[in-house]
Design an enzyme around this catalytic site. Structure first.
Site, mmCIF file in Angstrom:
data_model
loop_
_atom_site.group_PDB
_atom_site.id
_atom_site.type_symbol
_atom_site.label_atom_id
_atom_site.label_comp_id
_atom_site.label_asym_id
_atom_site.label_seq_id
_atom_site.Cartn_x
_atom_site.Cartn_y
_atom_site.Cartn_z
ATOM 1 N N ALA A 18 0.814 -1.220 0.000
ATOM 2 C CA ALA A 18 0.000 0.000 0.000
ATOM 3 C C ALA A 18 0.844 1.265 0.000
ATOM 4 O O ALA A 18 0.542 2.216 -0.729
ATOM 5 C CB ALA A 18 -0.936 -0.009 1.213
ATOM 6 N N GLU A 38 10.600 2.915 5.795
ATOM 7 C CA GLU A 38 10.508 1.461 5.721
ATOM 8 C C GLU A 38 11.459 0.837 6.732
ATOM 9 O O GLU A 38 12.659 1.129 6.727
ATOM 10 C CB GLU A 38 10.858 0.980 4.306
ATOM 11 C CG GLU A 38 11.071 -0.511 4.155
ATOM 12 C CD GLU A 38 9.903 -1.334 4.654
ATOM 13 O OE1 GLU A 38 10.152 -2.326 5.382
ATOM 14 O OE2 GLU A 38 8.735 -1.003 4.324
ATOM 15 N N ALA A 39 10.930 -0.031 7.588
ATOM 16 C CA ALA A 39 11.752 -0.640 8.635
ATOM 17 C C ALA A 39 12.769 -1.618 8.066
ATOM 18 O O ALA A 39 13.846 -1.805 8.655
ATOM 19 C CB ALA A 39 10.857 -1.352 9.647
ATOM 20 N N HIS A 445 -2.845 -13.755 5.133
ATOM 21 C CA HIS A 445 -3.783 -12.731 4.686
ATOM 22 C C HIS A 445 -4.399 -11.968 5.852
ATOM 23 O O HIS A 445 -5.566 -11.567 5.797
ATOM 24 C CB HIS A 445 -4.889 -13.370 3.839
ATOM 25 C CG HIS A 445 -4.414 -13.947 2.556
ATOM 26 N ND1 HIS A 445 -5.157 -14.834 1.797
ATOM 27 C CD2 HIS A 445 -3.248 -13.761 1.874
ATOM 28 C CE1 HIS A 445 -4.474 -15.172 0.720
ATOM 29 N NE2 HIS A 445 -3.313 -14.540 0.744
#
Length: 507
Positions: A18, A38-39, A445
């Site tokens: 996303a 972003e990790a 999911h």
């Protein structure tokens, strides 16, 4: 005092499925500056590109390597829940299967308070996303950002499994993304020239030269900063050095259904009483944060084979799948077996290396879990409550039975297929239930922990704005109020496209 400070218009937390979409659309449609945090690190591991090497990424540097708490309805096991910790997020770890979902999924979201989530509104977003290799139906996108492969020759074992499914009464369906899901057919993949393509590849990387975009990897966000009811930035660390980033316009969480919810909780946004009990001072009492945790579930039905099984380079092991209804009267399919042309043994299992697995998948679960955090710096406690609802166990029994019938069908006799698991000793319904409890695993999911809606449990409103906190939005799988019918990656991309429309309408 921090080692580094940033000030931009938008902060996007997470460069996964996303976040890559949201960041790109903001750049395309506004003159804003965008900081993506972003990790994980860059997606340089060769196993990411090769769809046959997906399993090598689990438990590695690119995986958050989450585990659930012990599951009382699954023999007390702690289930591995892989989540991407890398540029590209979980799209860099998944099976690349592209499923839009069922139109009824989105109409049920719209019924919660906003027609903008209906299938009629969402379907054009999928066409905007897609760059299909072909479209015989006239309902697909062919000029979008993300490649979708649908026209390819399946491996011989997959062709035989497809035929076997038809012999058990499952109809053939050449395209489950054309409006009708039921039936067996080829999977569709986010691949280009035999290589995985993530939204980071398709959306974010082509914009890296834009001077208004900053992407920082190894950037762990610890909390959202809120002042007088408005989010004004985030605090975190990069390689152990603290940083603060300020957002003039909005903070957007795209860290996924586990980490977006956990970040809210650690920031004091969630059920006030539970936060206080965890030693976190609440700043916004939102009882739904971490609730409504949903996932799909798989049970392995594994066969050995005497005829050698070959694998085409550049194609995943799971090339065919089916959608099926475990009982009459269901509005949508509730079962989605995936067909892997390798034996997916659990650690306690044994058998030949040459074989295949029909993974009995439950995609309309009734069980609902939750997650919490053990303090501002403690671990995330994930409790999906797998099989807590008796209906889930009953429907998985039917799914396993179907997979056993497919494996025993005439089309697979030329392979001398022999059922290894559950195996001939598992005969009665009670035996099957025990086997399912012992072997059920996540379909990767997880969603729903920051659900959209208008009721008291809703975390975000239909415009994806976090309730009770201005300047803060969530745009990932955590906002799904109900889980979609099939793999959740494509719906997550569509959620991000919808978020972009809400934040910055197309010019």
């Amino acid at each position: 005092m921090t080692d580094k400070d940033f000030q931009v218009d938008y902060i996007v937390v997470g460069a996964g499925t996303a976040g890559s979409v949201v960041a790109r659309r903001l750049l395309d449609r506004t003159d804003a500056t965008v900081l993506v945090l972003e990790a994980g690190q860059a997606d340089t591991n060769p196993a990411i590109r090769d769809p046959l090497r997906m399993h090598e990424l689990w438990h590695g540097a690119e995986d958050w390597d989450y585990f659930s708490v012990a599951q009382s309805h699954a023999c007390g096991r702690r289930l591995h829940m892989p989540r991407g910790r890398v540029l590209g997020g979980s799209h860099a770890l998944n099976a690349t299967i592209y499923v839009r979902g069922n139109p009824a999924d989105y109409d049920s979201w719209a019924a919660r308070g906003d027609s903008g989530w209906s299938w009629r509104a969402m379907e054009p977003l999928f066409r905007r996303i897609e760059r299909y290799d072909r479209d015989d139906s006239g309902v697909k996108g062919t000029a979008g950002m993300l490649d979708v492969l649908s026209d390819y020759a399946v491996d011989p074992i997959q062709k035989a499994i497809h035929a076997a499914a038809e012999q058990t009464g499952v109809p053939a369906n050449p395209d489950y993304n054309s409006g009708v899901q039921d039936g067996v057919g080829r999977a569709q993949f986010t691949l280009r020239d035999g290589l995985r393509q993530t939204t980071a590849d398709a959306y974010l990387k082509p914009a890296l030269s834009n001077s208004r975009l900053t992407v920082l990897t190894g950037a762990r966000v610890h909390r959202v900063l809120v002042r007088r009811g408005r989010a004004y930035g985030v605090a975190g660390s990069i390689d152990g050095r603290a940083f603060v980033a300020s957002a003039r316009t909005e903070v957007v969480l795209t860290a996924g259904a586990i980490d977006s919810a956990a970040l809210l909780l650690r920031s004091g946004i969630g059920p006030a009483q539970e936060l206080r009990a965890a030693g976190i001072e609440p700043i916004a009492d939102l009882p739904g944060v971490g609730r409504n945790l949903l996932d799909h579930w798989l049970v392995p039905v594994i066969f050995g084979a005497e005829r050698e099984i070959a694998h085409t380079p550049g194609l995943p092991h799971a090339q065919t799948q089916l959608f099926w209804r475990s009982e009459s009267g269901l509005a949508t399919p509730d079962v989605q077996p995936l067909h892997f042309s390798v034996p997916l043994y659990e650690p306690w299992m044994s058998g030949p290396a040459n074989g295949f697995s029909l993974m009995a998948g439950l995609i309309r679960p009734h069980s609902v879990g939750r997650l919490t955090v053990a303090g501002a710096h403690g671990p995330t406690l994930i409790d999906p409550k797998v099989l807590a609802a008796p209906a889930d166990l009953r429907r998985l029994v039917e799914a396993v039975r179907l997979c056993r019938q497919i494996g025993a069908a005439p089309a697979l006799r030329a392979w001398n297929a022999t059922e290894r698991y559950p195996g001939p000793a598992v005969r009665t319904d009670s035996d099957l239930r025990d086997y399912i409890r012992r072997t059920v695993i996540t379909y990767h999911h997880v969603c729903g922990t920051c659900a959209l809606g208008t009721g008291p449990e809703a975390v975000v409103d239909p415009a994806l704005r976090v309730r009770a906190v201005e300047g803060l939005r969530i745009a990932d799988a955590s906002v799904m109020p109900t889980i979609t019918t099939g793999n959740t990656n494509a719906p997550t991309i569509a959620i991000a496209e919808r978020a972009a429309d809400l934040m910055a309408p197309a010019r």
